[in-house]
Design an enzyme around this catalytic site. Structure first.
Site, PDB file in Angstrom:
ATOM      1  N   SER A  16       0.924  -1.106   0.039  1.00 24.30           N
ATOM      2  CA  SER A  16       0.084  -0.020  -0.145  1.00 24.30           C
ATOM      3  C   SER A  16       0.812   1.114   0.091  1.00 24.30           C
ATOM      4  CB  SER A  16      -0.751  -0.082   1.166  1.00 24.30           C
ATOM      5  OG  SER A  16      -0.059   0.169   2.597  1.00 24.30           O
ATOM      6  N   ILE A  18       3.058   4.429  -0.527  1.00 22.75           N
ATOM      7  CA  ILE A  18       4.256   4.711  -1.023  1.00 22.75           C
ATOM      8  C   ILE A  18       4.922   3.613  -1.610  1.00 22.75           C
ATOM      9  CG2 ILE A  18       6.664   5.521  -0.757  1.00 22.75           C
ATOM     10  CD1 ILE A  18       5.699   7.506   1.358  1.00 22.75           C
ATOM     11  N   SER A 143      11.436   9.738   7.287  1.00 24.30           N
ATOM     12  CA  SER A 143      10.059  10.526   7.451  1.00 24.30           C
ATOM     13  C   SER A 143      10.940  12.045   7.691  1.00 24.30           C
ATOM     14  CB  SER A 143       9.174  10.315   8.768  1.00 24.30           C
ATOM     15  OG  SER A 143       8.455  11.293   8.925  1.00 24.30           O
ATOM     16  N   TYR A 156       7.553   6.925  17.128  1.00 21.89           N
ATOM     17  CA  TYR A 156       7.766   7.073  15.717  1.00 21.89           C
ATOM     18  C   TYR A 156       8.992   7.993  15.129  1.00 21.89           C
ATOM     19  CZ  TYR A 156       6.707   7.603  10.772  1.00 21.89           C
ATOM     20  OH  TYR A 156       6.608   7.656   9.277  1.00 21.89           O
TER      21      TYR A 156
END
Length: 265
Positions: A16, A18, A143, A156
């Protein structure tokens, strides 16, 4: 002809977001692709969406990054599929949406186990193969929160910061083996990461509250492909949120005052 033509690319998190969008980009450039994620049926769907003419060059290899003991054997299987691997795209991971005070230590550990330990276990499993061939390319999707922390993303952000430290060291240690490292830092991208993010007690968020307009996964994937082709070391992909990296670097106090008020949840 693309310089990714006939390259053997192994991508995690390919079911799913990217990872799925990257699969289509690689397929369109006639690369040979190994698709990995937990859900085999979703990997089958992604493969079926690729042009029929290239589906013989797409293999499915399910894995769970949380099961690190299995990753050495799965890496051997991946190598046997085409005989070697040129590029590993570390894209698999889990998100988070919870305040520090409300997040159990078990959730912190789970996020680190998948995002950091799973990723570096797979990376280290493949490293001897890259060294033996005296070439290889790690592409790791982190990220923008791998460059700065934000509210609701403590574990995260920590896992993504850790990946930057690890891969910076790997790049420095193995440049002589012609091993490249590209760190991809997306901002707000339309994926299920926010929707399926963990909350404080291991439950899924199942909704996204981010107030910002997000770029499409397809747009992001095209940017990533360019970064791979150019063998860039680190790229920031997104909208105006990218400027936060530079604000944090050059005006940290100003950044600190702004980030505490930004609706990033």
């Amino acid at each position: 002809m693309s310089n990714l033509t006939d390259k053997i690319i192994w991508i995690t998190g390919a079911s799913s977001g990217i990872g799925e969008a990257l699969t289509y980009e690689f397929a369109n450039q006639n690369a040979k692709v190994i698709l990995s994620a937990r859900r085999k049926e979703e990997l089958e769907r992604v493969k079926a969406n690729c042009p029929v003419s290239v589906q013989n060059n797409i293999f499915i290899l399910p894995l769970d990054l949380a099961h690190t003991a299995m990753l050495q054997n799965i890496t051997a299987q991946a190598i046997r599929l085409f005989g070697h691997i040129d590029i590993l795209v570390n894209n698999g991971g889990v998100g988070q949406r919870s305040l520090i005070l409300e997040t159990s230590l078990e959730v912190d550990k789970q996020i680190m186990e998948v995002n950091f330990f799973g990723t570096i276990t797979l990376t280290k499993s493949l490293l001897p193969h890259f060294i033996q061939r005296q070439q290889g390319h790690y592409v790791t999707v982190t990220s923008l929160t791998g460059k700065f922390g934000t509210p609701f993303r403590s574990a995260y952000a920590a896992s993504k910061h850790a990946l930057h430290g690890f891969f910076d060291a790997l790049r420095a240690e193995h440049w002589k083996d012609n091993i490249k490292v590209t760190m991809i830092c997306p901002g707000f991208i339309q994926t299920n990461l926010s929707v399926k993010a963990l909350t404080g007690e291991r439950t899924q968020n199942d909704k996204t509250l981010t107030h910002y307009k997000k770029k499409s996964a397809e747009w992001c994937a095209r940017k990533i492909v360019v970064a791979i082709e150019r063998q860039q070391e680190e790229v920031y992909i997104g909208g105006k949120e990218v400027f936060a990296v530079y604000l944090k670097r050059f005006f940290p106090t100003v950044f600190s005052k702004i980030i505490r008020k930004v609706p990033v949840r």
